[in-house]
Write a protein that holds these residues in place. Structure first.
Motif, PDB file in Angstrom:
ATOM      1  N   LEU A   1       0.827  -1.208   0.000  1.00 15.18           N
ATOM      2  CA  LEU A   1       0.000   0.000   0.000  1.00 15.18           C
ATOM      3  C   LEU A   1       0.861   1.257   0.000  1.00 15.18           C
ATOM      4  O   LEU A   1       2.013   1.233   0.455  1.00 15.18           O
TER       5      LEU A   1
ATOM      6  N   LEU B   1      -7.458  -0.422   8.464  1.00 18.38           N
ATOM      7  CA  LEU B   1      -6.866   0.311   7.345  1.00 18.38           C
ATOM      8  C   LEU B   1      -7.729   1.525   7.026  1.00 18.38           C
ATOM      9  O   LEU B   1      -8.946   1.401   6.845  1.00 18.38           O
TER      10      LEU B   1
ATOM     11  N   THR C   1     -11.066   9.258   4.560  1.00 20.79           N
ATOM     12  CA  THR C   1     -10.710   9.203   5.984  1.00 20.79           C
ATOM     13  C   THR C   1     -11.908   8.941   6.889  1.00 20.79           C
ATOM     14  O   THR C   1     -11.731   8.643   8.069  1.00 20.79           O
TER      15      THR C   1
ATOM     16  N   LEU D   1      -7.795   4.677   4.270  1.00 18.55           N
ATOM     17  CA  LEU D   1      -7.220   5.185   3.024  1.00 18.55           C
ATOM     18  C   LEU D   1      -7.187   6.708   3.039  1.00 18.55           C
ATOM     19  O   LEU D   1      -8.073   7.349   3.620  1.00 18.55           O
ATOM     20  N   PRO D   2      -6.191   7.323   2.413  1.00 12.80           N
ATOM     21  CA  PRO D   2      -6.042   8.791   2.490  1.00 12.80           C
ATOM     22  C   PRO D   2      -7.169   9.559   1.819  1.00 12.80           C
ATOM     23  O   PRO D   2      -7.469  10.687   2.208  1.00 12.80           O
TER      24      PRO D   2
ATOM     25  N   GLU E   1       0.793   6.827   2.429  1.00  7.35           N
ATOM     26  CA  GLU E   1      -0.240   7.688   3.006  1.00  7.35           C
ATOM     27  C   GLU E   1      -1.327   6.896   3.722  1.00  7.35           C
ATOM     28  O   GLU E   1      -2.104   7.456   4.503  1.00  7.35           O
ATOM     29  N   CYS E   2      -1.418   5.608   3.462  1.00  5.70           N
ATOM     30  CA  CYS E   2      -2.437   4.774   4.113  1.00  5.70           C
ATOM     31  C   CYS E   2      -2.075   4.557   5.585  1.00  5.70           C
ATOM     32  O   CYS E   2      -0.908   4.329   5.917  1.00  5.70           O
ATOM     33  N   LYS E   3      -3.075   4.608   6.429  1.00  2.00           N
ATOM     34  CA  LYS E   3      -2.861   4.395   7.863  1.00  2.00           C
ATOM     35  C   LYS E   3      -3.205   2.948   8.200  1.00  2.00           C
ATOM     36  O   LYS E   3      -4.352   2.522   8.086  1.00  2.00           O
TER      37      LYS E   3
END
Length: 487
Positions: free
Chosen positions: A40, A92, A98, A94-95, A43-45
Motif C-alpha cells: 500500500l 486500514l 478518511t 485510506l487517504p 499515506e495509508c494508515k
C-alpha cells in the motif's frame, strides 16, 4: 495451536510458513500486515488491533467447575479451532476516504465477506465480538481493544468500536456521582492512563487534536452501541442502566433525567418501571456530611429522601424509640458553606466587630470549621500538634493576668472532622486546633517564644550542673582506685 517459524534458509522458510500456515495466529496476522505495509502507499494508515484477553469476573466460579468437570465448551486441539473470534486483526484507513475504515482478519474469519469489510469510522463493528454463550465463548471474553499504529507505534483505545455496552466508560459524570467509584469505570480510567504512560515513551507523541478527535469518535460509537436489559438479572448486572427500585437508600435519580426505556418484570410482566442511565444517579448525604465536605443545605429545599437508622446511643431503648430519621440532600441542593460572620448587630442596631471567639460557641462548646475558607475574619487558628502545650501555656498566662481582665486570652476548640474508628458506632469529634483573636494570637506567639527560650536555658542549666557535678566527683574521688574483688 501452531508453532513459531524456524527461519534458517531465509526467505524460503518464510514462504513455506506462509504456504502451510505452520505458525501461531499472531505471527500470521503480523506477517499479513507486513505484506500490506509494503504494497500500500505510505499515506495509508495501517494499525494492528489487539483484544486484551482479560478474565471475566462476572462468571460464577461454580459454573467454571461444572464446565471443567463435564468438558462443556471444550474444542479440538487443532490450529485456530480454539478461537471463534480473532484476538488480532487489522485496521486500514485510506487517504482519500478518511471517514471510512477497513477491518481485515485473514486468520480466524474464513468467510469471504468477513475477511475484509468496510465501515464508517463512527460505526460500531459487531462481528468481531463473541456473542455471549457460556458453553462456547467462556474462554474468550474481552473488554479492552488497543490499536497500534504501524508507523509511529502509538497506542489508541478503540474498545468502543468492537465491544458493545461500553457507555459507562464515556459517561459525563458529575463530581459527586456515585458511579465514579465503580470498579468498571475505575478500571477503564486506569486502562487509559496505562496507554498514555506507554505513549509518553514514544518518540512521536499524539497531538491534543488527535486525542480529542479519537475520544469524540469513540464516545459517539459507545453511546449508540448498547442493548437495553430484558430481565431483572440483566438490570442488576448492567453497568449502564438502573431502575428506581434497585437504588440504594442514599441514591436518587436526578430530576432532569429522562428515561431511556421501559422495563416490565414480575409475574405476567405486570410490574413496570422506567430505565435510566447510571450517570443520572446522584449521591445523597445528610446535613452533617455535607457540612464536613464544606457545603451547606439551601434554606428553601426539601429532602429528597429520609433514611431511618438506629444511633448507638439508642440501642438500649425500647424498640419504638430506637429509630431516628435522617434527612438526605443532593449536591444540587447545597451551596458552599459561607464564612462565619465577623460583625453582629447590637441593641442600638449598630454593627460591632466580634472580638471574642466564644461568640461562635455551639451547644457542644466548640466551633465546627472543616475548611479555612469559612474561618471568620479577625481570627486565627493555632494548631494543637505543636510540641508546646498551647492550652496549658494560655492558662498559665491568664493566671498571671487575672487582675487585668483586658489581657486575658480567650479561645475556642475547633472541630475539623470526626473519627469513626476510635469508638465503635460513634463519631468522636477531632479537635486539632483552637480559634483565637488576631491580637491574642500575637500575644501567644510572644510568650511561646519566651517559653521556648526559657526551656532552652533550663536545658543548658541542667547540662552545666551535671558537668560541674561530674568534675567535683572526679576531683574528690578520682584518685581512689577500685580494688579488685577478694574472694
Amino acid at each position: 495451536m501452531g508453532e513459531r517459524p524456524k527461519i534458517i534458509n531465509g526467505i524460503d522458510d518464510i514462504r513455506i510458513m506462509a504456504k502451510n500456515k505452520k505458525t501461531n495466529r499472531d505471527i500470521l496476522v503480523i506477517f499479513f500486515m507486513i505484506i500490506l505495509k509494503n504494497i500500500l502507499p505510505k499515506e495509508c494508515k495501517l494499525s494492528l488491533c489487539f483484544a486484551l484477553p482479560t478474565p471475566d469476573y462476572g462468571i460464577m466460579g461454580s459454573k467454571l467447575h461444572w464446565q471443567m468437570r463435564t468438558g462443556t465448551g471444550q474444542v479440538p486441539n487443532r490450529f485456530d479451532t480454539d478461537l471463534l473470534k480473532p484476538n488480532f486483526w487489522i485496521e486500514l484507513v485510506l487517504p482519500y476516504a478518511t471517514d471510512e475504515i477497513y477491518i481485515m482478519d485473514p486468520v480466524v474469519l474464513i468467510g469471504e465477506k468477513e475477511m475484509v469489510k468496510k465501515y464508517k469510522r463512527s460505526e460500531p463493528v459487531l462481528n468481531l465480538y463473541p456473542t455471549w454463550s457460556f458453553k462456547t465463548t467462556v474462554n474468550q471474553v474481552f473488554k479492552y481493544v488497543v490499536s497500534i499504529d504501524s508507523v509511529t507505534g502509538l497506542l489508541q483505545d478503540v474498545s468502543a468500536r468492537y465491544v458493545p455496552n461500553l457507555c459507562y466508560a464515556y459517561f459525563d459524570n458529575s463530581v459527586w456521582s456515585p458511579y465514579l467509584q465503580s470498579k468498571n469505570y475505575c478500571a477503564f480510567i486506569f486502562f487509559r492512563k496505562v496507554i498514555d504512560t506507554i505513549n509518553r515513551n514514544n518518540k512521536v507523541l499524539p497531538t491534543e487534536r488527535d486525542k480529542t478527535f479519537q475520544h469524540n469518535v469513540m464516545h459517539k460509537i459507545a453511546m449508540n452501541n448498547y442493548t437495553l436489559p430484558k430481565t431483572l438479572a440483566d438490570v442488576k448486572r448492567s453497568n449502564n442502566f438502573i431502575i428506581p427500585s434497585l437504588l440504594k437508600s442514599t441514591e436518587a435519580i436526578q430530576d432532569r433525567a429522562s428515561p431511556v426505556g421501559t422495563f416490565h418484570y414480575g409475574q405476567q410482566m405486570k410490574l413496570k418501571e422506567h430505565i435510566y442511565w447510571r450517570k443520572d444517579v446522584q449521591q445523597l448525604k445528610s446535613r452533617q456530611h455535607w457540612a464536613i465536605l464544606g457545603r451547606s443545605v439551601k434554606s428553601d429545599v426539601k429532602p429528597l429522601k429520609q433514611k431511618k437508622y438506629i444511633p448507638m446511643k439508642n440501642r438500649k431503648r425500647p424498640k419504638l424509640e430506637m429509630y431516628e430519621i435522617k434527612e438526605l440532600y443532593s449536591f444540587e441542593q447545597t451551596i458552599n458553606t459561607p464564612k462565619y460572620p465577623s460583625h453582629y448587630r447590637d441593641q442600638d442596631g449598630k454593627f460591632s466587630k466580634i472580638t471574642d471567639p466564644r461568640y461562635y460557641k455551639n451547644k457542644f462548646n466548640h466551633i465546627e470549621i472543616y475548611s479555612e475558607d469559612i474561618k471568620p475574619d479577625g481570627f486565627k487558628l493555632i494548631s494543637l500538634n505543636e510540641p508546646t502545650d498551647i492550652k496549658g501555656s494560655i492558662h498559665r498566662f491568664n493566671r498571671v493576668q487575672r487582675k487585668n481582665s483586658k489581657d486575658i486570652i480567650y479561645y475556642l476548640d475547633v472541630v475539623s472532622g470526626f473519627d469513626f474508628k476510635q469508638k465503635k458506632g460513634s463519631a468522636v469529634p477531632v479537635v486539632e486546633s483552637i480559634l483565637v483573636n488576631e491580637n491574642d494570637y500575637e500575644k501567644i506567639q510572644v510568650f511561646l517564644e519566651k517559653r521556648q527560650e526559657l526551656t532552652s536555658l533550663q536545658l543548658w542549666d541542667t547540662l552545666i550542673r551535671k558537668a560541674q557535678l561530674k568534675e567535683t566527683l572526679n576531683i574528690r574521688y578520682g584518685h581512689i582506685s577500685q580494688k579488685p574483688y577478694d574472694e
